[in-house]
Design a protein around this motif. Structure first.
Motif, short mmCIF file in Angstrom:
data_model
loop_
_atom_site.label_atom_id
_atom_site.label_comp_id
_atom_site.label_asym_id
_atom_site.label_seq_id
_atom_site.Cartn_x
_atom_site.Cartn_y
_atom_site.Cartn_z
N ASP A 192 0.82 -1.21 0.00
CA ASP A 192 0.00 0.00 0.00
C ASP A 192 0.86 1.26 0.00
N ALA A 193 0.35 2.28 -0.66
CA ALA A 193 1.01 3.58 -0.67
C ALA A 193 0.56 4.35 0.57
N LEU A 194 1.35 4.31 1.60
CA LEU A 194 0.98 4.93 2.87
C LEU A 194 1.15 6.44 2.85
N SER A 195 1.87 6.95 1.87
CA SER A 195 2.12 8.38 1.81
C SER A 195 0.85 9.18 1.51
N GLY A 196 -0.18 8.51 1.01
CA GLY A 196 -1.43 9.18 0.71
C GLY A 196 -2.36 9.32 1.90
N LEU A 197 -1.97 8.76 3.03
CA LEU A 197 -2.83 8.81 4.22
C LEU A 197 -2.77 10.19 4.87
N SER A 198 -3.90 10.59 5.44
CA SER A 198 -3.92 11.84 6.21
C SER A 198 -3.22 11.60 7.55
N ASN A 199 -2.95 12.67 8.27
CA ASN A 199 -2.34 12.53 9.59
C ASN A 199 -3.22 11.72 10.53
#
Length: 73
Positions: A28-35
């Motif tokens: 999964d691309a975790l960089s797209g998650l919000s804080n």
């Protein structure tokens, strides 16, 4: 691989699902998650890891009680 006889195959199915879930999270691309999402994921991961550690400890106790290390040399 664990015998399908173990727990009627339930344990094998759970381990397969766990492997798939972890593999999925790794991809999964975790960089797209919000804080907020990151905090929630961290909390849920911590809970899951603690539960997994508990299962590991139960297996160690079970193997020790059965003297599995001695039987395996």
């Amino acid at each position: 691989m664990i015998s399908s006889q173990v727990g009627g195959g339930a344990i094998e199915a759970r381990l397969t699902a766990l492997d798939a879930a972890v593999d999925g999270l790794l991809g999964d691309a975790l960089s797209g998650l919000s804080n907020d999402d990151i905090v929630e994921v961290l909390q849920r991961m911590e809970t899951s890891l603690r539960k997994a550690t508990t299962v590991g400890h139960q297996l160690i106790v079970e193997s020790t009680e059965r003297m599995t290390p001695g039987h395996l040399g």
